[in-house]
Design an enzyme around this catalytic site. Sequence first.
Site, PDB file in Angstrom:
ATOM      1  N   ARG A 182       0.806  -1.222   0.000  1.00  0.00           N
ATOM      2  CA  ARG A 182       0.000   0.000   0.000  1.00  0.00           C
ATOM      3  C   ARG A 182       0.839   1.273   0.000  1.00  0.00           C
ATOM      4  O   ARG A 182       0.405   2.294  -0.486  1.00  0.00           O
ATOM      5  CB  ARG A 182      -0.926  -0.003   1.227  1.00  0.00           C
ATOM      6  CG  ARG A 182      -2.182  -0.819   1.003  1.00  0.00           C
ATOM      7  CD  ARG A 182      -3.082  -0.739   2.206  1.00  0.00           C
ATOM      8  NE  ARG A 182      -2.450  -1.397   3.344  1.00  0.00           N
ATOM      9  CZ  ARG A 182      -3.106  -2.092   4.265  1.00  0.00           C
ATOM     10  NH1 ARG A 182      -4.414  -2.201   4.195  1.00  0.00           N
ATOM     11  NH2 ARG A 182      -2.483  -2.672   5.265  1.00  0.00           N
ATOM     12  N   HIS A 289       0.396 -24.300   8.986  1.00  0.00           N
ATOM     13  CA  HIS A 289       0.438 -22.993   9.669  1.00  0.00           C
ATOM     14  C   HIS A 289       1.401 -23.017  10.863  1.00  0.00           C
ATOM     15  O   HIS A 289       0.998 -22.830  12.010  1.00  0.00           O
ATOM     16  CB  HIS A 289      -0.972 -22.560  10.106  1.00  0.00           C
ATOM     17  CG  HIS A 289      -1.100 -21.068  10.224  1.00  0.00           C
ATOM     18  ND1 HIS A 289      -2.262 -20.377   9.997  1.00  0.00           N
ATOM     19  CD2 HIS A 289      -0.180 -20.108  10.551  1.00  0.00           C
ATOM     20  CE1 HIS A 289      -2.068 -19.074  10.177  1.00  0.00           C
ATOM     21  NE2 HIS A 289      -0.804 -18.886  10.511  1.00  0.00           N
TER      22      HIS A 289
HETATM   23  O1  LIG Z   1      -0.711 -16.213  11.392  1.00  0.00           O
HETATM   24  C1  LIG Z   1      -0.271 -15.805  12.404  1.00  0.00           C
HETATM   25  C2  LIG Z   1      -0.501 -14.497  12.942  1.00  0.00           C
HETATM   26  O2  LIG Z   1      -1.232 -13.691  12.367  1.00  0.00           O
HETATM   27  O3  LIG Z   1       0.054 -14.238  14.014  1.00  0.00           O
END
Ligand SMILES: O=CC(=O)O
Length: 322
Positions: A182, A289
């Site tokens: 941005r 994740h």
């Molecule tokens: O994905 C992990 C975070 O946003 O801390």
Amino acid sequence: MSLGRVLIVNKSFPAAGLKLLKNNVEPVVLMNMDYEPQSLPDIKQSIKGFDALIWNTKHKLTGEILDLAGPQLKVVSTMSSGTDHIDIPEIKKRGILLGNTPQVLDDAVADITVGLLIAAARRFKEGVRELESGEWKYGVQWMVGQDIAGSTVGIVGFGGVGQAVLRRLRGFDVAKFIYSGRSDKPQAKGLGAERVPIDQLLRESDFVILACPLTQETRHLINADTLKTMKNTAVVINIARGEIVDQDALYTALVEKQIFAAGLDVVTPEPLSKDHPLVSLPNCYIVPHLGSATVDTRNKMASISAQNVLLALQGKPMLFPC
Ligand SMILES: O=CC(=O)O
């Protein structure tokens, strides 16, 4: 005198944060993990009457849940850098303070990014599969991948994580770093990165690293059209949010070799079923994740979220207000 009632949503909240809270309040820990089906009904049932929430779950914090909590709710802290799981207009409308835990995870997430990049570019998944199935057939054209040295690395979102990735990759003799986002980042000059429009970044990069927040503008930024503009040797790495990528389009691009490979730390949904088509692809390397999942980083995130709510309950500025 206690500062107020604090609810921690998620039983695995690290002890470092719990200890800080316990010195000042009697926190209640909701004994769920966020991926358990029962967790959302449990949250809704338990949330009434708290002054502060540590929203350590991926469930969306909606206006409906804030109403269930009640008008005394003063502050919410996530235990994350991203706040896309919080309905921020609903929070602001009610005058509730919001904090998060950025910066302390930049290094851990950048490490995972580099790991994914090497694994995807150098075909770790295919190689391991061949080894495990007894198909190791060494040859000069077997299992050849993409070089990092001499490449152009494009970083979408040049915040703390993006910059930490660049610092690590400098050691790999990358030819050119470009970024899009941005705004111009003052740190870019010193790091040797040039800001370019997103379409140029996608067209020119050998490695496209997604490190931007999930917003209306970035949702499905990687889609059938943008994938077609990329090099067919390109490697896409996503450590931001799954929804930045249209996964159906990514699947097609990987099968049809429109791009070389992908490395994903984030997917939609999470957890992803083992039967999801992307999981079976040899050129799609997925980890579940794990970005901020180191002992030290998670302890720091817990401490910051605890301090955010304790400070706010005392009427002081949070460490990381949003
Ligand atoms: O994905 C992990 C975070 O946003 O801390």
